[in-house]
Design an enzyme around this catalytic site. Structure first.
Site, short mmCIF file in Angstrom:
data_model
loop_
_atom_site.label_atom_id
_atom_site.label_comp_id
_atom_site.label_asym_id
_atom_site.label_seq_id
_atom_site.Cartn_x
_atom_site.Cartn_y
_atom_site.Cartn_z
N ASP A 19 -89.56 3.78 18.63
CA ASP A 19 -89.17 3.07 17.53
C ASP A 19 -88.08 1.92 17.59
O ASP A 19 -87.44 2.08 18.69
CB ASP A 19 -88.66 3.96 16.46
CG ASP A 19 -87.27 4.75 16.87
OD1 ASP A 19 -86.96 5.03 17.81
OD2 ASP A 19 -86.26 4.65 16.07
N GLU B 106 -85.20 7.55 16.88
CA GLU B 106 -84.06 7.32 17.77
C GLU B 106 -83.01 6.44 16.98
O GLU B 106 -81.98 6.69 16.57
CB GLU B 106 -84.12 7.01 19.06
CG GLU B 106 -82.74 7.05 19.90
CD GLU B 106 -81.77 5.67 19.76
OE1 GLU B 106 -80.66 5.92 20.15
OE2 GLU B 106 -82.30 4.82 19.48
#
Length: 458
Positions: free
Chosen positions: A97, A163
């Site tokens: 991400d 994250e």
């Protein structure tokens, strides 16, 4: 030419030959808008990225690549590859991400289109952390790959899907499925070199505690002409409290927290820091320690935001109630819970005029210090020296990676190393993020050499 140098030369050549493929990988990855926030981007973008990892790492020689849903509802991507009997196990970590692009107008290139400029590759996630994904793929293809050479160690792979959102999905997955993470050495590839081309292991992470402080002095706002002077101003009280968090030199001065730590690793020259941080000409750095001391060995307080009337639209009134969000970074050696108590007590005790103060804890995370005296770190130092032609240095990082503490708690005998392609010029989290392809190449070679050297220690 020795057998070892012949092996290194062969790996170096294979990595170099794979760099066009690495650029293709990164081009495809950057084009996927994998911001793990459905309020900003469709969840399908993250799903496409996860599926890409499953296909790409399967092609690179890993087995049983699949998506695993974590407790925050996002998907991690996991897989493994068996090594020779008796070989150690290495976990390779990254996250897929990315941060949102922020101000599109501030980008000199399209944020979701990998673009080469002046030798660097630009795009959101080009470094953090999709550049590390490309690095992993290049290392595995050079070392093993689908040709069947295999890998010299047992491998595990985990790519996190949230994250950047800090929702702790992967941290919560560790105790639920520890077999996915158990390893002798864990390469957490979400940091980078202290400077371009300078091999660096990040061995220290600061912890974090955030609070929301609310100050109340009146039942409601009062006309500043009729009541200003004797009426206690909540905003003025808050300003005095926040100012008291630092001394006259700018050192963090929270009562009960030691502020004299020193950093024993790489130095951070003040002029380099000024350039990296974009400090304006004529503005001084704060604190009485070295830059490295202040960044990595001492607590640091930051006022993240204040709720009060904005300038435009403000009225002639004494403020009755205001609040601020305060962040305190804490280095290894200071417990984050102790820091929270100290920060709360400091804010409460320094409130002037008997102002009512409410301090609400928001988030916390413990600092981290890596154990660096084991065989994995020795192998990593050798690999860095062979790949870069320079000895590795040790640096800290002012940010926090809570996953490291979770992994250290569950696998206390494992060695955890933080490395990657994210050197300061990458501008991670900011507009115009980029990666220097030479870092992908050198770090891929370092990882391939590490896996070989760790399998057969000198």
């Amino acid at each position: 030419m020795t057998a070892e140098s012949t092996e290194t030369a062969a790996l170096r050549e294979r990595v170099r030959a794979l760099m066009p493929r690495a650029k293709e990988d990164l081009t495809e990855l950057v084009a996927m808008r994998s911001v793990a926030d459905p309020r900003q981007f469709p969840p399908e973008e993250c799903a496409k990225t996860a599926d890409f990892l499953v296909r790409a790492f399967t092609e690179a020689g890993l087995k049983d690549m699949r998506r695993v849903t974590t407790p925050d509802g996002t998907d991690a991507v996991v897989g493994h590859a068996p090594g020779p009997e008796g070989a150690p196990t290495v976990l390779l970590y990254c996250h897929y991400d990315v941060q949102p692009p922020l101000d599109d107008a501030a980008w000199r290139t399209p944020p979701f289109e990998l673009t080469e400029r002046d030798g660097r590759w630009y795009g959101r996630g080009a470094a953090d952390c999709k550049g590390n994904i490309a690095m992993h793929l290049t290392a595995l293809r050079a070392l093993g790959g689908p040709e069947g050479r295999g890998f010299p160690v047992h491998l595990k792979f985990v790519a996190e899907g949230s994250e950047e959102q800090g929702t702790a999905g992967l941290e919560k997955l560790v105790p639920l499925q520890p077999d996915l993470f158990a390893a002798d050495a864990l390469l957490i590839c979400d940091t980078g070199n202290f400077a371009l081309g300078l091999p660096t292991a990040t061995t220290s992470l600061r912890g974090l505690t955030n609070v929301m402080v609310t100050v109340s002095t009146l039942k409601g706002e009062m006309h500043s002409g009729m009541f200003g002077g004797p009426a206690p101003d909540a905003l003025a009280a808050l300003v005095r409290m926040l100012d008291g968090l630092r001394d006259e030199h700018g050192n963090t001065a929270v009562k009960g927290l030691a502020g004299d730590g020193t950093w024993q690793g790489v130095d951070y020259p003040a002029e380099q820091f000024r350039a990296d941080a974009g400090v304006l000409d004529g503005v001084s750095l704060v604190g009485t320690g070295s830059v490295a001391d202040e960044l990595w060995a001492r607590p640091a307080v930051t006022v993240l935001g204040i709720d009060c009337p904005p300038v435009v639209g403000s009225s002639a009134a004494v403020q009755a109630k205001v609040r601020a969000r305060v962040s305190l970074r804490v280095p290894p050696g200071i417990d984050a819970d102790d820091a929270l108590r100290a920060l709360t007590d400091h804010l409460t005790s320094t409130a002037p005029w008997g102002a009512r103060v409410e301090v609400e804890p928001e988030s916390a995370g413990q600092p981290f210090r890596a154990r660096t005296d084991g065989p994995a770190y020795r192998a990593l130092a050798t690999a860095f020296r062979e790949a870069y032609g320079k000895d590795v240095v040790r640096a800290g990082q002012g940010g926090s990676i809570p996953l490291c503490n979770v992994l250290a708690a569950h696998f206390p005998d494992a060695e955890i190393a933080l490395v990657g392609v994210e050197e300061p010029g990458c501008l991670i989290h900011a507009p115009n993020e980029s990666v220097d392809p030479s870092e992908i190449e050198h770090m891929a070679l370092t990882e391939a050499l590490f896996l070989s050297r760790y399998a057969t220690p000198l």
